[in-house]
Write a protein that holds these residues in place. Structure first.
Motif, PDB file in Angstrom:
ATOM      1  N   ARG B  18     107.170  48.414  54.662  1.00 44.83           N
ATOM      2  CA  ARG B  18     108.524  48.869  54.367  1.00 44.83           C
ATOM      3  C   ARG B  18     108.552  49.680  53.064  1.00 44.83           C
ATOM      4  NH1 ARG B  18     111.358  43.835  54.596  1.00 44.83           N
ATOM      5  NH2 ARG B  18     111.457  43.815  56.848  1.00 44.83           N
ATOM      6  N   VAL B  21     106.885  53.047  53.552  1.00 47.06           N
ATOM      7  CA  VAL B  21     107.769  53.991  54.247  1.00 47.06           C
ATOM      8  C   VAL B  21     108.830  54.530  53.282  1.00 47.06           C
ATOM      9  CG1 VAL B  21     109.554  54.173  56.009  1.00 47.06           C
ATOM     10  CG2 VAL B  21     107.384  53.081  56.551  1.00 47.06           C
ATOM     11  N   LEU B  22     109.375  53.635  52.484  1.00 52.33           N
ATOM     12  CA  LEU B  22     110.393  54.063  51.511  1.00 52.33           C
ATOM     13  C   LEU B  22     109.817  55.084  50.531  1.00 52.33           C
ATOM     14  CD1 LEU B  22     112.338  50.780  50.721  1.00 52.33           C
ATOM     15  CD2 LEU B  22     113.335  52.958  51.461  1.00 52.33           C
ATOM     16  N   VAL B  24     107.199  57.033  50.996  1.00 51.77           N
ATOM     17  CA  VAL B  24     106.905  58.294  51.683  1.00 51.77           C
ATOM     18  C   VAL B  24     108.188  59.105  51.894  1.00 51.77           C
ATOM     19  CG1 VAL B  24     106.194  59.277  53.886  1.00 51.77           C
ATOM     20  CG2 VAL B  24     104.780  57.550  52.784  1.00 51.77           C
ATOM     21  N   PHE B  25     109.237  58.425  52.344  1.00 47.32           N
ATOM     22  CA  PHE B  25     110.499  59.157  52.565  1.00 47.32           C
ATOM     23  C   PHE B  25     111.102  59.652  51.262  1.00 47.32           C
ATOM     24  CE2 PHE B  25     112.064  59.361  56.948  1.00 47.32           C
ATOM     25  CZ  PHE B  25     110.972  58.795  57.588  1.00 47.32           C
ATOM     26  N   LEU B  28     109.264  62.746  50.558  1.00 51.92           N
ATOM     27  CA  LEU B  28     109.732  63.830  51.421  1.00 51.92           C
ATOM     28  C   LEU B  28     111.044  64.409  50.902  1.00 51.92           C
ATOM     29  CD1 LEU B  28     109.057  62.613  55.082  1.00 51.92           C
ATOM     30  CD2 LEU B  28     107.927  64.444  53.839  1.00 51.92           C
ATOM     31  N   ALA B  29     111.969  63.514  50.591  1.00 57.58           N
ATOM     32  CA  ALA B  29     113.266  63.979  50.083  1.00 57.58           C
ATOM     33  C   ALA B  29     113.071  64.763  48.792  1.00 57.58           C
ATOM     34  CB  ALA B  29     114.201  62.794  49.858  1.00 57.58           C
ATOM     35  N   GLY B  31     110.428  66.431  47.971  1.00 58.47           N
ATOM     36  CA  GLY B  31     109.850  67.726  48.341  1.00 58.47           C
ATOM     37  C   GLY B  31     110.922  68.703  48.780  1.00 58.47           C
ATOM     38  N   PHE B  32     111.816  68.223  49.623  1.00 59.10           N
ATOM     39  CA  PHE B  32     112.903  69.098  50.083  1.00 59.10           C
ATOM     40  C   PHE B  32     113.798  69.504  48.923  1.00 59.10           C
ATOM     41  CE2 PHE B  32     111.751  67.693  54.317  1.00 59.10           C
ATOM     42  CZ  PHE B  32     111.922  68.848  55.038  1.00 59.10           C
ATOM     43  N   TRP B  33     114.042  68.557  48.039  1.00 59.42           N
ATOM     44  CA  TRP B  33     114.891  68.870  46.892  1.00 59.42           C
ATOM     45  C   TRP B  33     114.250  69.972  46.060  1.00 59.42           C
ATOM     46  CZ3 TRP B  33     114.330  68.422  41.522  1.00 59.42           C
ATOM     47  CH2 TRP B  33     115.528  68.617  40.798  1.00 59.42           C
ATOM     48  N   ILE B  35     112.025  72.289  47.012  1.00 62.79           N
ATOM     49  CA  ILE B  35     111.984  73.593  47.682  1.00 62.79           C
ATOM     50  C   ILE B  35     113.387  74.153  47.906  1.00 62.79           C
ATOM     51  CG2 ILE B  35     111.389  74.747  49.837  1.00 62.79           C
ATOM     52  CD1 ILE B  35     108.948  73.077  50.058  1.00 62.79           C
ATOM     53  N   GLN B  36     114.300  73.265  48.275  1.00 59.02           N
ATOM     54  CA  GLN B  36     115.621  73.781  48.676  1.00 59.02           C
ATOM     55  C   GLN B  36     116.583  73.959  47.510  1.00 59.02           C
ATOM     56  OE1 GLN B  36     116.521  70.982  52.166  1.00 59.02           O
ATOM     57  NE2 GLN B  36     116.884  73.057  52.912  1.00 59.02           N
ATOM     58  N   VAL B  37     116.403  73.169  46.495  1.00 60.82           N
ATOM     59  CA  VAL B  37     117.357  73.254  45.390  1.00 60.82           C
ATOM     60  C   VAL B  37     116.734  73.943  44.180  1.00 60.82           C
ATOM     61  CG1 VAL B  37     118.885  71.940  43.877  1.00 60.82           C
ATOM     62  CG2 VAL B  37     118.495  71.177  46.234  1.00 60.82           C
TER      63      VAL B  37
END
Lengths: 361, 640
Positions: B18, B21-22, B24-25, B28-29, B31-33, B35-37
């Motif tokens: 658990r 997974v937390l 890793v996620f 991921l979040a 990473g998106f932050w 690249i996207q922000v």
């Protein structure tokens, strides 16, 4: 077979989250393909079929499935062998069986089958802990379909069987030092495998991953475009069907491998957080199901199914950012793909099955 | 016990999973932050570059009119065929196929592409300028078949010179900006700019502002839609002082009489250039669509030098026409009165050397008016001797014969009228008084442009105000205010308002040269009081001519005719310079045709037709009132 009271133990929240993801995926496919195309309708049918598969997997007691796991496993292996000889050839690989109105990809169903057979084998073990023999046998059971799938060739799907093995054995008490050894071996074997174990095109993919600018028009193109797609989405995204990267086909197979990039572009970081949250919820909720499972078979089965799912989700989403080499690994629940959708929903049927029957004998 | 232990281990390991997974996620979040922000702006820009393309819309250059609204230069639509490399997969294949389809040599296409290789890939490389309709059709068909998706056909305004060779030198031509122009003027590569003449001087004004069209393209470069369009702003319209009819008359007459040369006609009241021609000429249309190398080389190596604007870049000995400057200087300085008489016995001795008059038997007693009429050498030897070279230089400058005229055209050369200072600077030697004698009749180290000669005639005609010749009289800024007059340039020298007696003596003398017993009778127009003077510019001295013997080179003398009309309150003043015409009076009919055209147009009469006595015109036909005078075999001798 289906007792009335079981109905009350169905995890509606998990089902809700799963179908929410399906809906998001469907919307993105609609957007990426530019309207209600055949791809869009195929996906709707796949979700419908998946729902039926889910119900089927839900209704049959997982323990009876476990009892017949050797037969199911055998049938799966035979099908994979059959595919190698009789399958449809598309894009240089033999993965599909022509079933008239649609093509079935048996390798998608191998994941749940392997999870089931491993869960049965290790769950039934009366011995305490995990013996080396168990481990070896589990390894062989995994390796047979893995090699068959890799022969198609479909390395991506083949590799998803490894997390199943790893997760089930881990839960069954794989000694921690084995994990350490595994990590060291993987690290040492990587260069050797790179040199001898991979095809040229696979090596090229990895090389361009490390330096996408090396070949911006060729193999590195998708990675660069994926990063541009995601990055240009910003916080709030460009809006539904407004994404230029996906709409104008700068991103190849946007409705398939890169569906999450399309989501990131059109719905922005906000949309990404929602989707990631849903996936996280689905995974944690499923782990919860494993914890609550009545027996080891149930817990192992849930985790085996969940392992390949989680691996694929994490890999695909990382790929959608252009951070790992592009592989033909779809995003479960969201990507376009009938077999994947049906197999995944069937897998969740099994997970629901275990949770639902936690009080039954 | 075992089961409980089993359960506990299961729970622990599930917790491990658990947490993993937390984590890793979370990554991921994150990473998106990132690249996207964080990196959003960068990727946003990359995405836009990906799917947006800005196409330049070439602005039509300003239209050029003559003084009466006649169009001298305009634009037409032409088709350019270009390669856009942005989405090209196989450039070699595209080049080969395009060459085959258009019938252009592959090596030339390759060379063009190579030249623009370093420009951004989305910028079209023009491979075929001014494509024929057949080429356009061939390419368009292939485009539709996706054989040449990276080739585009663009409609572009292209310079058109309806008069073809007419006034080519003064209008100039356009061409792709050179590397130097690109860096100096910060122009985008491939910009069409004026390369000579008015096109170059007024380039900024004529160029206008290119527009742009931002379009959305898909991954194979196909245009999906237009985002915004900034229409091009047409270049400013320019009105010239030039008189199209007179210009045409001049060029027609030159060709009819069979001479190359130059003609300049000014309005002596304003300096407006009414006619400015240089022949042989070239067709600027050839440059508008990118002149090919062979044609360019031919123009450059032609011995007749068609690219040279003889009117402002050719320097020639003025010959007898210089006597006008001598006369003006002597009268203004008060050395002689118009009625002062000097005896011409057919020659005179200065500083121990005998200088001949062209009339061996002598002109007898001549005053200023008759000296000008008959072009008496002895009279002007005497005046020149009295003035000295420095005063000659000073007056030549005041009249506009020395230095540059200041016309709004590039690369004008200086006219040279020597002075003691000039000689010391140039050779380090002192000026000998004897040299002045030759200079007084336009021989020696004088070399002047036809333009400076025209300015001198305008100054004499208007009574001493040196005008600055100009071509552009009005500009339409395109702001709705219509034509805005361009104020004339200030004179570079203070006005030398000549004494009325000087003016009338000069005007009378020059009138007599045309209308009495002078040498320029061929320029006479009944009732128009044409005044003028002929002159001969030696290409080589008589001794030199004898030494050279038979040669391919044309060593025949050049003929001048300078003029203004009418005698009182002149409206036109100018010069005709006919190369190798041998006699100045042979240049006079060309001037007459120009003036006849002027007066006919002014009076609203039909334009005169050219009447050429003998085709080619080179045959010496005696002028009715001035029989050809034998040229004395003397280095200093000169007339006509």
């Amino acid at each position: 077979m289906f007792e009335r009271r079981l109905y009350f133990h169905i995890d509606w929240l998990l089902i809700g989250a799963v179908f929410a993801l399906c809906a998001i995926g469907l919307a993105m496919i609609y957007s990426a393909t530019g309207g209600p195309t055949s791809v869009y309708w195929t996906q709707i049918y796949a979700i419908g079929l998946g729902l039926i598969a889910m119900l089927v997997c839900l209704s049959v007691d997982y323990r009876s499935l476990g009892d017949k796991s050797h037969l199911i496993y055998l049938a799966m292996v035979l099908t994979l062998v059959g595919v190698l000889f009789l399958g449809e050839v598309r894009g240089g690989s033999r993965r599909w069986i022509d079933l008239g109105p649609f093509n079935l990809q048996p390798s998608e169903f191998a994941k749940a089958t392997v999870a089931l057979v491993l869960a049965k084998m290790l769950g039934d073990s009366r011995r305490r802990g995990l013996t080396n023999n168990d481990l070896l046998f589990a390894g062989v059971l995994t390796a047979v379909p893995l090699l068959l799938i890799a022969r198609q060739p479909d390395l991506g799907t083949a590799v998803t069987l490894l997390p199943v093995l790893l997760a089930v054995t881990f839960l069954a008490g794989l000694p921690m030092r084995y994990l350490g050894i595994l990590a060291v071996v993987a690290l040492l074997a990587a260069p050797v495998a790179y040199q001898f174990g991979l095809q040229d095109y696979q090596r090229e993919r990895i090389a361009t991953f490390l330096d996408p600018e090396q070949d911006p028009r060729g193999a590195g193109y998708q990675q660069i475009q994926a990063r541009i797609t995601v990055g240009s989405g910003g916080v709030w995204g460009k809006g539904f069907m407004e994404g230029t990267q996906g709409q104008l086909r700068f991103l190849p197979v946007a409705h398939n491998d890169f569906i999450f990039s399309v989501l990131a572009e059109e719905q922005g970081f906000a949309g990404v957080v929602v989707a990631l949250g849903l996936y996280l919820f689905v995974i944690l909720r499923s782990i919860e199901a494993a914890r609550m499972a009545k027996d080891r078979l149930g817990a192992y089965l849930v985790l085996g199914v969940l392992a390949s799912f989680t691996f694929q989700v994490v890999y695909n989403i990382t790929m959608s950012m252009g951070l790992v080499p592009v592989k033909g690994l779809t995003l479960p629940l969201m990507s376009y793909g009938g077999s994947s959708m049906i197999a995944t929903l069937a897998g969740f049927g099994l997970i629901l099955n275990v949770r639902m029957r936690r009080f039954t004998n | 016990m075992a089961i409980a232990e089993d359960r506990r281990r299961l729970a622990v390991r599930l917790t491990w999973l658990r947490v993993s997974v937390l984590v890793v996620f979370g990554l991921l979040a994150g990473g998106f932050w990132f690249i996207q922000v964080v990196q959003h702006t960068r990727f946003q820009e990359m995405a836009e570059n990906n799917h947006q393309r800005t196409l330049s819309l070439r602005a039509p250059r300003g239209i050029i009119y003559d003084r009466n609204g006649e169009v001298l230069v305009e634009n037409r639509s032409a088709f350019n065929i270009s390669i856009v490399r942005e989405h090209t997969k196989d450039l070699d294949r595209t080049i080969a196929l395009l060459a085959e389809v258009t019938g252009v040599e592959e090596s030339r296409v390759r060379e063009t592409v190579e030249r623009h290789r370093r420009e951004p890939a989305y910028r079209p490389i023009v491979v075929v300028q001014d494509a024929t309709l057949a080429q356009v059709a061939a390419v368009t068909a292939r485009r539709l078949d996706f054989e040449l998706p990276d080739v585009v056909v663009q409609e572009v305004p292209t310079r058109e010179y309806p008069g073809r060779q007419l006034a080519a030198h003064l209008i100039g031509y356009v061409g792709e900006a050179s590397d130097q122009q690109i860096t100096e003027d910060r122009l985008p590569a491939g910009t069409i700019v004026g390369q000579s003449g008015l096109e170059r001087v007024y380039n900024r004004m004529l160029m206008g502002a290119d527009g742009a069209r931002r379009v959305v393209v898909n991954s194979v470069g196909r245009e999906i839609r237009t985002i915004e369009e900034l229409p091009p702003v047409e270049g400013r319209r320019v009105r010239l002082s030039l008189n199209h009819a007179m210009q045409l008359a001049a060029e027609d007459a030159f060709r009819a009489y069979g001479y190359w040369g130059a003609a300049v006609v000014l309005d002596p009241r304003t300096g407006d250039v009414l006619t400015l021609t240089s022949l042989p000429s070239y067709d600027p249309n050839a440059f508008a669509t990118g002149i090919d190398r062979a044609a360019w080389a031919a123009l450059n190596t032609d011995e007749l030098r068609p690219l040279q604007n003889r009117a402002i870049q050719g320097r020639y000995s003025p010959g007898s026409t210089f006597k006008i400057a001598v006369a003006a200087a002597a009268l203004e300085e008060g050395l002689v009165t118009p009625d002062h008489q000097i005896y011409c016995p057919g020659g005179a001795t200065f500083y121990g050397r005998f200088f001949k008059c062209h009339l061996a038997r002598g002109h007898g007693y001549v005053d200023m008016r008759h000296a000008l009429e008959k072009s008496c050498n002895v009279y002007f030897y005497t005046l020149g001797n009295m003035l000295g070279v420095d005063r000659l230089h000073e007056y030549a400058e005041k009249l506009g014969l020395a230095g540059k005229s200041g016309i709004d055209l590039p690369n004008e050369v200086e006219s040279i009228v020597p002075s003691t200072e000039w000689k010391r600077q140039r050779t380090g030697e002192k000026w000998y008084a004897g040299e002045t004698i030759s200079v007084a009749i336009g021989q020696g180290q004088l070399s002047v442009t036809p333009m400076s000669m025209a300015v001198m005639m305008a100054t004499v005609a208007n009574g001493g105000t040196r005008v600055v010749p100009r071509l552009v009289t009005a500009i339409d800024e395109g702001d709705g205010k219509g034509w805005q007059a361009v104020p004339p340039a200030a004179s570079p020298v203070p006005p030398m308002l000549m004494k009325p007696s000087t003016v009338s003596a000069l005007h009378d003398g020059l009138w007599m040269a045309v209308n009495a017993a002078g040498t320029a009778g061929r320029a006479r127009i009944a009732g128009r009081d044409v005044s003028g003077k002929t002159g001969t510019a030696q290409v080589i001295s008589n001794q030199g001519k004898a030494r050279a013997g038979a040669t391919d080179k044309d060593l025949r003398d050049h003929g001048w005719f300078v003029f203004f009309a009418p005698r009182d309150n002149p409206e036109v003043a100018g010069v005709v310079f006919a190369e190798h015409s041998e006699h100045g009076y042979l240049a006079a009919p060309i001037a007459r045709h120009i003036m006849e055209t002027y007066f006919a147009q002014k009076d609203g009469l039909p334009l005169p037709e050219l009447k050429v006595p003998v085709p080619g015109g080179a045959a010496p036909v005696p002028a009715p009132t001035a029989p050809p005078v034998r040229v004395a075999a003397n280095t200093a001798a000169d007339e006509r």
